[in-house]
Design a protein around this motif. Structure first.
Motif, mmCIF file in Angstrom:
data_model
loop_
_atom_site.group_PDB
_atom_site.id
_atom_site.type_symbol
_atom_site.label_atom_id
_atom_site.label_comp_id
_atom_site.label_asym_id
_atom_site.label_seq_id
_atom_site.Cartn_x
_atom_site.Cartn_y
_atom_site.Cartn_z
ATOM 1 N N PRO A 20 0.809 -1.221 0.000
ATOM 2 C CA PRO A 20 0.000 0.000 0.000
ATOM 3 C C PRO A 20 0.842 1.272 0.000
ATOM 4 O O PRO A 20 0.419 2.313 -0.514
ATOM 5 C CB PRO A 20 -0.832 -0.107 1.279
ATOM 6 C CG PRO A 20 -0.846 -1.551 1.614
ATOM 7 C CD PRO A 20 0.426 -2.124 1.090
ATOM 8 N N GLY A 21 2.043 1.194 0.543
ATOM 9 C CA GLY A 21 2.933 2.356 0.511
ATOM 10 C C GLY A 21 3.353 2.714 -0.900
ATOM 11 O O GLY A 21 3.511 3.890 -1.239
ATOM 12 N N THR A 22 3.545 1.708 -1.739
ATOM 13 C CA THR A 22 3.899 1.949 -3.140
ATOM 14 C C THR A 22 2.751 2.616 -3.879
ATOM 15 O O THR A 22 2.953 3.566 -4.641
ATOM 16 C CB THR A 22 4.268 0.621 -3.828
ATOM 17 O OG1 THR A 22 5.297 -0.020 -3.078
ATOM 18 C CG2 THR A 22 4.713 0.829 -5.255
ATOM 19 N N VAL A 23 1.538 2.127 -3.640
ATOM 20 C CA VAL A 23 0.360 2.724 -4.274
ATOM 21 C C VAL A 23 0.209 4.174 -3.822
ATOM 22 O O VAL A 23 -0.054 5.076 -4.631
ATOM 23 C CB VAL A 23 -0.908 1.903 -3.947
ATOM 24 C CG1 VAL A 23 -2.151 2.582 -4.496
ATOM 25 C CG2 VAL A 23 -0.791 0.494 -4.498
ATOM 26 N N ARG A 24 0.392 4.418 -2.530
ATOM 27 C CA ARG A 24 0.278 5.773 -1.987
ATOM 28 C C ARG A 24 1.346 6.686 -2.577
ATOM 29 O O ARG A 24 1.089 7.848 -2.892
ATOM 30 C CB ARG A 24 0.376 5.740 -0.465
ATOM 31 C CG ARG A 24 -0.095 7.007 0.189
ATOM 32 C CD ARG A 24 -0.200 6.920 1.707
ATOM 33 N NE ARG A 24 -0.684 5.638 2.197
ATOM 34 C CZ ARG A 24 0.075 4.751 2.864
ATOM 35 N NH1 ARG A 24 1.326 5.015 3.136
ATOM 36 N NH2 ARG A 24 -0.448 3.612 3.285
#
Length: 184
Positions: free
Chosen positions: A160-164
């Motif tokens: 999710p950090g990559t998507v964010r």
């Protein structure tokens, strides 16, 4: 012979009951004026009578405007959509999403719904291939207007950090594009 006669009478009874149910009420033109006692004064309208008259007028207005609530099989063949309806997509988010994810090959783009679907591609300096689906759903330049879905080449979930981080990069680029337009 008795069974056929009994079935015929039963069928006739069902038809008679069905038709009698359709013949009463405001829709059939029976507003109750002819059932009223001749001695009753017309000024003594009840609230129920006024309510029925108001609902009948509203139904007639909807029918005149073509906005009836009833449906039929022929409604399947009519195009009831307003042709002047437009879906608004924020142009800065749209262009920024294509700029930030320029290393991904674009498979399909639909500017009317705000969806960009990309194929698998490897980011510069990275070893894992990703594909993305970007959804710009509002004309506002806001984080709520942008949805990004990523899929890795292994088929697993993406952090999710990559998507964010990708969403933040797209929003930052969109703000930069907006500032450039304001300076012109």
């Amino acid at each position: 012979m008795n069974v056929h006669r009994l079935a015929g009478l039963a069928l006739a009874g069902v038809v008679a009951v069905s038709l009698s149910a359709c013949g009463s009420g405001i829709a059939s033109g029976d507003s109750g004026l002819f059932r009223r006692n001749a001695a009753a004064a017309p000024a003594q309208e009840t609230a129920e009578t006024r309510q029925r008259a108001a609902s009948q007028r509203a139904a007639q207005d909807r029918t005149v405007r073509g906005q009836t609530d009833s449906s039929s099989i022929f409604n399947l063949f009519r195009n009831g959509d307003n042709p002047n309806t437009t879906v608004e997509v924020n142009k800065y988010l749209w262009v920024a999403a294509q700029d930030v994810l320029n290393f991904l090959p674009i498979e399909s783009v639909d500017p009317f719904t705000g969806v960009i679907v990309t194929g698998f591609g490897t980011p510069p300096g990275g070893g894992r291939a990703y594909r993305a689906t970007i959804y710009v759903q509002d004309p506002a330049l806001d984080a709520r207007s942008l949805k990004v879905a990523l899929q890795s080449s292994g088929g697993g979930a993406v952090d999710p950090g990559t998507v964010r981080a990708i969403e933040d990069a797209i929003l930052t680029r969109a703000r930069q594009l907006r500032i450039q337009d304001a300076n012109l």
